[in-house]
Design a protein around this motif. Structure first.
Motif, short mmCIF file in Angstrom:
data_model
loop_
_atom_site.label_atom_id
_atom_site.label_comp_id
_atom_site.label_asym_id
_atom_site.label_seq_id
_atom_site.Cartn_x
_atom_site.Cartn_y
_atom_site.Cartn_z
N ILE A 251 55.44 28.15 30.91
CA ILE A 251 56.69 27.76 30.25
C ILE A 251 56.45 27.16 28.87
O ILE A 251 57.23 27.37 27.94
CB ILE A 251 57.51 26.80 31.14
CG1 ILE A 251 58.98 26.77 30.70
CG2 ILE A 251 56.93 25.39 31.16
CD1 ILE A 251 59.72 28.08 30.87
N THR A 252 55.36 26.40 28.70
CA THR A 252 55.09 25.84 27.37
C THR A 252 54.64 26.93 26.41
O THR A 252 54.99 26.90 25.21
CB THR A 252 54.03 24.72 27.42
OG1 THR A 252 52.83 25.23 28.01
CG2 THR A 252 54.53 23.54 28.23
N GLY A 253 53.88 27.92 26.92
CA GLY A 253 53.49 29.05 26.07
C GLY A 253 54.71 29.84 25.62
O GLY A 253 54.80 30.28 24.46
N LYS A 254 55.65 30.00 26.53
CA LYS A 254 56.88 30.73 26.21
C LYS A 254 57.68 30.02 25.13
O LYS A 254 58.29 30.67 24.26
CB LYS A 254 57.73 30.86 27.48
CG LYS A 254 59.02 31.64 27.31
CD LYS A 254 59.75 31.77 28.64
CE LYS A 254 61.06 32.55 28.47
NZ LYS A 254 61.78 32.71 29.75
N MET A 255 57.68 28.71 25.14
CA MET A 255 58.47 27.92 24.19
C MET A 255 57.68 27.55 22.93
O MET A 255 58.24 26.97 22.01
CB MET A 255 58.95 26.62 24.86
CG MET A 255 59.87 26.82 26.04
SD MET A 255 61.46 27.52 25.53
CE MET A 255 61.90 28.43 27.01
N ASN A 256 56.39 27.89 22.91
CA ASN A 256 55.55 27.40 21.81
C ASN A 256 54.70 28.52 21.20
O ASN A 256 53.52 28.34 20.92
CB ASN A 256 54.64 26.26 22.32
CG ASN A 256 54.01 25.47 21.20
OD1 ASN A 256 54.64 25.17 20.19
ND2 ASN A 256 52.75 25.13 21.38
N GLY A 258 53.30 31.15 22.31
CA GLY A 258 52.11 31.59 23.02
C GLY A 258 51.01 30.56 23.16
O GLY A 258 49.99 30.82 23.80
N VAL A 259 51.21 29.38 22.59
CA VAL A 259 50.21 28.31 22.69
C VAL A 259 50.62 27.38 23.83
O VAL A 259 51.58 26.61 23.70
CB VAL A 259 50.07 27.51 21.38
CG1 VAL A 259 49.00 26.43 21.53
CG2 VAL A 259 49.72 28.45 20.23
N SER A 260 49.91 27.46 24.95
CA SER A 260 50.27 26.68 26.13
C SER A 260 49.75 25.25 26.03
O SER A 260 48.78 24.97 25.32
CB SER A 260 49.71 27.34 27.39
OG SER A 260 50.27 28.63 27.57
N ILE A 261 50.42 24.36 26.77
CA ILE A 261 50.10 22.93 26.71
C ILE A 261 49.79 22.44 28.12
O ILE A 261 50.62 22.54 29.02
CB ILE A 261 51.27 22.13 26.11
CG1 ILE A 261 51.62 22.68 24.73
CG2 ILE A 261 50.93 20.64 26.04
CD1 ILE A 261 52.91 22.11 24.14
#
Length: 322
Positions: A251-256, A258-261
């Protein structure tokens, strides 16, 4: 083969009186070892230090550390259980892994990653986190946004996944009867609320941790519990640690872009942000801290005193202005 490796790893942990690794970790360790063994195509390949070093040279520092940690445990098993003389090869691996730890420490200090994708993660800022939270809310992912807000306030690990909702009076009863076990709780009271964790990575060292849950996060969590009809002793976020790790990555990759957190990155950013805020927004504080530590250590070397003792006993905290 996998079961045999797991059995050996468990034996070494038990022999040394250490806490057993999770089944997921054991499974992953066994898979890693089997993978490396297939590449090596040699019986007892892990006794050949030079071979292993060459096989691992293109892996990241962290991955090399993980592999060698597994190998060291298996060599220790052979030493304990089969009386094989593994002392010299263990020393080679220990010396090498010490160097890897130093490299990892230096890379972390200088914010250096092993590849461009990981470097993009290390380049994240607190603004990126806030932007992800805003995007999650605007797209209706309220639970995900709340989890990240929680992790920013309480930069823990994946145990946030299984926090149970409990009322303060019920929690107090269990605590008095010493019946909290290893469970993790969000404790809600009319005046005070807490996050209480008994099951986390370093719980054997630090025991149960209780930390006050304050507004506005307390209010957000209470409203979330009420709006979603979460019952007492029910998981607030409803994940296993493994599922939460996957969810955060997705979900963080999707919102950022492609950079996941991960929880580790959130902890780094939260800690950095808290330190900077504590000194009035001074972004050069870490360079100043390093200079202070170096100066204290230098005097300690002259005196023959540890840096900790120098810091605790030989620093005038509020010196008169010269």
């Amino acid at each position: 083969m996998s079961d045999l490796i797991i059995e050996k790893l468990n034996y070494v942990k038990e022999f040394n009186g250490k806490k057993q690794a999770s089944q997921t970790t054991l499974n992953n360790n066994a898979k890693m070892f089997i993978k490396l063994e297939k590449i090596a195509n040699k019986n007892n390949f892990y006794y050949d230090f030079t071979l292993v070093k060459n096989l691992l040279k293109d892996y990241s520092v962290s991955t090399q550390i993980n592999y060698i940690t597994i190998i060291l445990q298996l060599l220790e098993y052979d030493k304990i259980k089969t009386n094989k003389d593994t002392t010299k090869v263990i020393e080679l691996y220990k010396k090498y892994i010490d160097g890897l730890h130093e490299t990892k420490k230096t890379n972390a200090y200088n914010n250096i990653a092993s590849n461009d994708k990981k470097q993009a993660v290390l380049n994240l800022t607190i603004n990126d986190i806030n932007n992800v939270i805003t995007k999650l809310k605007s797209n209706g992912y309220f639970k995900d946004a709340l989890m990240i807000e929680f992790l920013m306030a309480f930069p823990c690990r994946l145990e946030v996944s299984n926090l149970k909702y409990i009322k303060l009076d019920e929690y107090t009863k269990l605590k008095r009867k010493n019946q909290l076990g290893d469970d993790n709780y969000i404790v809600i009271g009319s005046k005070k609320s807490y996050v209480s964790r008994g099951d986390y990575k370093t719980s054997d060292t630090y025991g149960r941790l209780e930390m006050e849950l304050k507004p506005p996060l307390k209010t957000k969590i209470f409203n979330y519990i009420k709006d979603n009809n979460i019952d007492f002793n029910e998981s607030v976020f409803g994940y296993t640690p493994q599922d939460l790790a996957k969810r955060l990555h997705y979900i963080t990759g999707k919102m950022n872009n492609g950079v996941s957190i991960s929880t580790n990155i959130i902890c780094k950013l939260a800690t950095t942000n808290n330190v900077i805020n504590a000194v009035g927004g001074d972004t050069e504080i870490f360079d100043k801290i390093e200079k202070v530590n170096n100066a204290i250590e230098e005097v300690g070397k002259i005196r023959g005193t540890s840096k900790t003792t120098m810091n605790n006993s030989y620093i005038i905290r509020k010196p008169n202005k010269q």
